[in-house]
Design a protein around this motif. Structure first.
Motif, PDB file in Angstrom:
ATOM      1  N   PHE A   1      22.367 -32.562 -12.599  1.00 11.94           N
ATOM      2  CA  PHE A   1      21.640 -33.726 -13.101  1.00 11.94           C
ATOM      3  C   PHE A   1      20.134 -33.521 -12.978  1.00 11.94           C
ATOM      4  N   ALA A   2      19.675 -33.061 -11.809  1.00 14.68           N
ATOM      5  CA  ALA A   2      18.238 -32.867 -11.617  1.00 14.68           C
ATOM      6  C   ALA A   2      17.674 -31.929 -12.681  1.00 14.68           C
ATOM      7  N   ARG A   3      18.376 -30.846 -12.953  1.00 11.13           N
ATOM      8  CA  ARG A   3      17.913 -29.910 -13.975  1.00 11.13           C
ATOM      9  C   ARG A   3      17.919 -30.560 -15.364  1.00 11.13           C
ATOM     10  N   SER A   4      18.892 -31.440 -15.604  1.00  7.50           N
ATOM     11  CA  SER A   4      19.001 -32.050 -16.933  1.00  7.50           C
ATOM     12  C   SER A   4      17.902 -33.063 -17.213  1.00  7.50           C
ATOM     13  N   VAL A   5      17.162 -33.480 -16.184  1.00  9.16           N
ATOM     14  CA  VAL A   5      16.031 -34.392 -16.411  1.00  9.16           C
ATOM     15  C   VAL A   5      15.022 -33.766 -17.379  1.00  9.16           C
ATOM     16  N   SER A   6      15.007 -32.435 -17.440  1.00 10.78           N
ATOM     17  CA  SER A   6      14.090 -31.750 -18.363  1.00 10.78           C
ATOM     18  C   SER A   6      14.387 -32.081 -19.820  1.00 10.78           C
ATOM     19  N   ARG A   7      15.559 -32.617 -20.105  1.00  7.81           N
ATOM     20  CA  ARG A   7      15.913 -32.966 -21.481  1.00  7.81           C
ATOM     21  C   ARG A   7      15.380 -34.333 -21.893  1.00  7.81           C
ATOM     22  N   LEU A   8      14.941 -35.119 -20.920  1.00  7.51           N
ATOM     23  CA  LEU A   8      14.509 -36.485 -21.218  1.00  7.51           C
ATOM     24  C   LEU A   8      13.147 -36.485 -21.905  1.00  7.51           C
ATOM     25  N   PRO A   9      12.907 -37.450 -22.791  1.00  2.00           N
ATOM     26  CA  PRO A   9      11.586 -37.556 -23.411  1.00  2.00           C
ATOM     27  C   PRO A   9      10.565 -38.094 -22.416  1.00  2.00           C
ATOM     28  N   GLY A  10       9.314 -37.822 -22.667  1.00  2.00           N
ATOM     29  CA  GLY A  10       8.267 -38.258 -21.747  1.00  2.00           C
ATOM     30  C   GLY A  10       7.862 -37.152 -20.802  1.00  2.00           C
TER      31      GLY A  10
ATOM     32  N   PRO B   1       9.018 -42.784 -22.114  1.00  2.00           N
ATOM     33  CA  PRO B   1       8.185 -43.348 -23.179  1.00  2.00           C
ATOM     34  C   PRO B   1       8.065 -44.865 -23.009  1.00  2.00           C
ATOM     35  N   LEU B   2       7.051 -45.436 -23.617  1.00  2.00           N
ATOM     36  CA  LEU B   2       6.792 -46.872 -23.470  1.00  2.00           C
ATOM     37  C   LEU B   2       7.991 -47.709 -23.899  1.00  2.00           C
TER      38      LEU B   2
ATOM     39  N   LEU C   1      21.472 -41.967 -20.115  1.00  2.00           N
ATOM     40  CA  LEU C   1      22.499 -41.296 -20.901  1.00  2.00           C
ATOM     41  C   LEU C   1      22.211 -41.312 -22.395  1.00  2.00           C
ATOM     42  N   SER C   2      21.481 -42.315 -22.863  1.00  2.00           N
ATOM     43  CA  SER C   2      21.192 -42.383 -24.300  1.00  2.00           C
ATOM     44  C   SER C   2      20.100 -41.410 -24.723  1.00  2.00           C
ATOM     45  N   GLN C   3      19.403 -40.824 -23.742  1.00  2.00           N
ATOM     46  CA  GLN C   3      18.293 -39.934 -24.083  1.00  2.00           C
ATOM     47  C   GLN C   3      18.453 -38.539 -23.509  1.00  2.00           C
ATOM     48  N   GLY C   4      19.327 -38.377 -22.500  1.00  2.00           N
ATOM     49  CA  GLY C   4      19.471 -37.086 -21.860  1.00  2.00           C
ATOM     50  C   GLY C   4      20.266 -36.115 -22.693  1.00  2.00           C
TER      51      GLY C   4
END
Length: 492
Positions: free
Chosen positions: A277-286, A338-339, A489-492
């Motif tokens: 999970f920690a590594r997958s944070v890199s997929r998130l926008p922002g 993101p905002l 989950l909708s952005q990762g």
């Protein structure tokens, strides 16, 4: 140069690093252009003295281009790192490029000189009893921070990046032959100026080729032309390509297979899921960051030895964790969404614009020290009052296992028979109600925290998910949990 494309490639580069095995620390703090209205207004104003290249970069690509990475690879790759970068066991890179804050402050320097500094000792003295020494310190700090006596500016240089070893990267204030050269300013002798690129765009292109290594003189040495002194990657193109290849291909294309240790057991599986999970944070926008380090688990013999020396022994769940998963682990992540996502999360996190989480269990070598917390309370006062005893009592029979960065702890509470009663959060600054029961058991806490994506565990981040108006324990079936999980989950 297309500056927007350049920052996007830098972000893509960082995202790829998240799959590297071993210890990895990555921070993508590259903000979009126009992230700050204040900076945008300054860039559009007549008082903005930033060179056109820098101004265009900040306006079009990134209002704050900060990024960083550090990779300590597994042991079998150490010799290759040494061959590429002699004297190094790890690869690090990135920087804070064209930070607009000091540039903006410099353009406001006369206002600070004529308005703010004269008020020191008048307005401040009415509110605080300031010594003359404190006043002078405040004045010197303002003068230094706004660049009133900036030696670089006075010699025609504008710093665009500060390096850890004291060296600086600067751009010429005035162009020569229509371009402004990029200079490396030496830490030991700021008067020495080393031209490393003939233009800002050329520097960005070469720095990208070199995988954004910190542009210190030592790091750049293999690619500096002995005649011109400028960066020429083709001087050692093999090293350039191998460095890039090592960083870009060593990691797995599937984050699910990048766990750094491969022990067995339920907590080994848990640790691998949390690392994924920690590594997958890199997929998130922002903007995002991860800091991952996992050490091999302890042996049963080591666990037996420690269990004999700590006051409440080693409860079975903790023993299983340390013997099945890791003797020390750091699985931190942070995320500035993101905002639009921040607005979606307002009902859960009313005031938060950045979120963070991931756990760091007390490292095995420090476990004994942390289990002495009740003895520390005994030593505070020789003859404690009834009020003191009441304050100390919640800290009895506790076994800390997670340390929170602000000084709080999460601990197991045990009864007189050394059976686990609950998992408690201890707020060291709340003397009236220092304890919040967040879970009835270690296993339940770990399961609930996983459902929250290992948020916090600072109590102000967990509070929206606590039952009984924040009194605890965690309620992972609440609507707030659904909102939080959907945002990830909708952005990762």
């Amino acid at each position: 140069m297309d500056y927007t494309a350049w920052t996007k490639r830098a972000s893509d580069f960082l995202r790829n690093l998240a799959t590297l095995p071993g210890t990895i620390d990555v921070e993508d703090g590259i903000q979009p252009a126009n992230a700050s209205q204040y900076i945008s207004d300054w860039l559009a104003s007549d008082r903005c003295s930033a060179p056109p290249e820098v101004k265009a970069f900040l306006s079009a690509a990134s209002g704050r281009c900060f990024f960083f990475y550090r990779w300590l690879p597994p042991q079998h790759l150490e010799s290759e790192i040494e061959a590429l970068l002699p004297g190094h066991r790890e690869i690090a890179g990135g920087g804070d490029l064209c930070d607009p804050s000091p540039l903006n402050l410099y353009d406001s320097r006369f206002w600070f000189r004529d308005v703010i500094i004269p008020q020191i000792g008048t307005a401040t003295e009415r509110q605080f009893q300031m010594t003359e020494q404190a006043k002078e310190f405040m004045k010197r700090s303002i003068i230094e921070n706004v660049g009133l006596n900036d030696p670089d500016r006075s010699t025609g240089r504008i710093v665009i990046m500060k390096l850890d070893d004291g060296e600086k990267i600067a751009i010429e204030a005035e162009p020569r032959d229509s371009t402004r050269a990029i200079l490396l300013i030496h830490a030991d002798d700021p008067a020495r100026r080393h031209v490393i690129s003939h233009s800002f765009d050329d520097f960005l292109a070469v720095w990208e080729q070199l995988s954004y290594l910190p542009p210190t003189l030592d790091n750049l040495a293999p690619w500096l032309d002995p005649t011109t002194g400028q960066l020429v990657p083709s001087r050692d193109l093999c090293r350039v390509k191998r460095l890039r290849e090592l960083l870009m291909t060593t990691g797995s294309s599937s984050i699910s297979t990048t766990a750094t240790v491969c022990p067995t057991g339920k907590y080994a599986d848990y640790l691998q899921r949390s690392e994924r999970f920690a590594r997958s944070v890199s997929r998130l926008p922002g903007q995002w960051g991860i800091d991952i380090s996992v050490s091999p688990p302890v042996t049963e013999a080591e666990a037996d030895e420690l269990e004999k020396s700590i006051p409440f022994g080693l409860p079975a769940p903790l023993r299983e964790f340390y013997t099945q998963s890791a003797s020390a682990c750091r699985l931190h992540w942070n995320w500035t969404p993101p905002l639009s996502t921040i607005q979606e999360l307002k009902s859960v996190f009313e005031f938060e614009t950045s979120l963070f989480g991931g756990f760091e269990f007390v490292p095995w070598p420090e476990l004994y020290e942390h289990h002495q917390i009740h003895r520390w309370w005994d030593s505070v006062k020789e003859n404690p009052s009834q009020e003191d005893i009441k304050m100390y009592q919640p800290w009895r029979n506790v076994i800390p296992f997670i340390r929170v960065l602000n000084g709080d702890v999460i601990a197991l509470r045990v009864d007189d028979d050394l059976q686990i009663v609950s998992v408690d959060y201890f707020d060291h600054e709340n003397y009236d109600n220092p304890v919040i029961v967040i879970s009835p058991s270690f296993e339940q806490f770990m399961a609930d925290w996983e459902k929250l994506f290992y948020l916090g565990p600072e109590i102000w981040l967990l509070r929206p998910f606590l039952s009984h108006q924040g009194g605890g324990p965690l309620d992972v079936d609440s609507p707030a949990v659904d909102i939080w999980r959907k945002a990830i989950l909708s952005q990762g």
